[in-house]
Scaffold this motif. Sequence first.
Motif, short mmCIF file in Angstrom:
data_model
loop_
_atom_site.label_atom_id
_atom_site.label_comp_id
_atom_site.label_asym_id
_atom_site.label_seq_id
_atom_site.Cartn_x
_atom_site.Cartn_y
_atom_site.Cartn_z
N ASN A 77 1.58 4.04 -7.00
CA ASN A 77 1.69 3.14 -5.86
C ASN A 77 2.46 1.88 -6.25
O ASN A 77 2.92 1.74 -7.38
CB ASN A 77 0.29 2.79 -5.32
N LYS A 120 0.81 -1.22 0.00
CA LYS A 120 0.00 0.00 0.00
C LYS A 120 0.85 1.27 0.00
O LYS A 120 0.35 2.34 0.32
CB LYS A 120 -0.93 -0.01 1.21
N LYS A 175 2.59 4.54 -1.32
CA LYS A 175 2.28 5.53 -2.37
C LYS A 175 3.53 6.34 -2.66
O LYS A 175 4.23 6.77 -1.76
CB LYS A 175 1.15 6.44 -1.90
#
Length: 185
Positions: free
Chosen positions: A58, A46, A48
Amino acid sequence: MNIHNSHNKDFLVKIIKLLKLPIKYSNTTKPNLVDNISYWCETNEKFKFTRNPLFLNNTKDLIEYLSNANINKKTLLCVKDREKLMKFSRRIISFVDNGCDYDLSIFKDKDDLHFTILWVCKYGGSISTCRRSIDLINKTLPPDKKYEMSYDDETEKELREKEIHKALITPKFHRKDKKIILDFN
């Protein structure tokens, strides 16, 4: 995660630097680097990215980018393709050396020669033998149009550097009493 084979070690290191990934890349081999990137992507799903030239947002985008072929490489030549290009380039050179006689060459006619030259022009820009064969054909035959090689960015930069280096080195003749510079160009 599978990283496409077209991404070489230098390119993977550039990606690590651009994205500022916490992966050590010095003194590692490509397989180790691929394993490290894969492990990082799996553990940081997860994550970014901030603004970057690759426009990746991402980790999912990074995985997709690395699983596809490298779009920065125009041609992905394997060893067999390079050997084949060099073989046909040598045949073009021998064709020119034999006085452009189709009976003494493997080329059946003008069309066969033309298609071979186009193939060498398209894929052989990074191979010096291919460049030499196209230069010879352009100097020897008066074709309807000149054949032009397609170069990748690295080869074009390297050829420009060679040209500049060649221009800077001028042959000099020295005499004991005074210096005389002779330019043989």
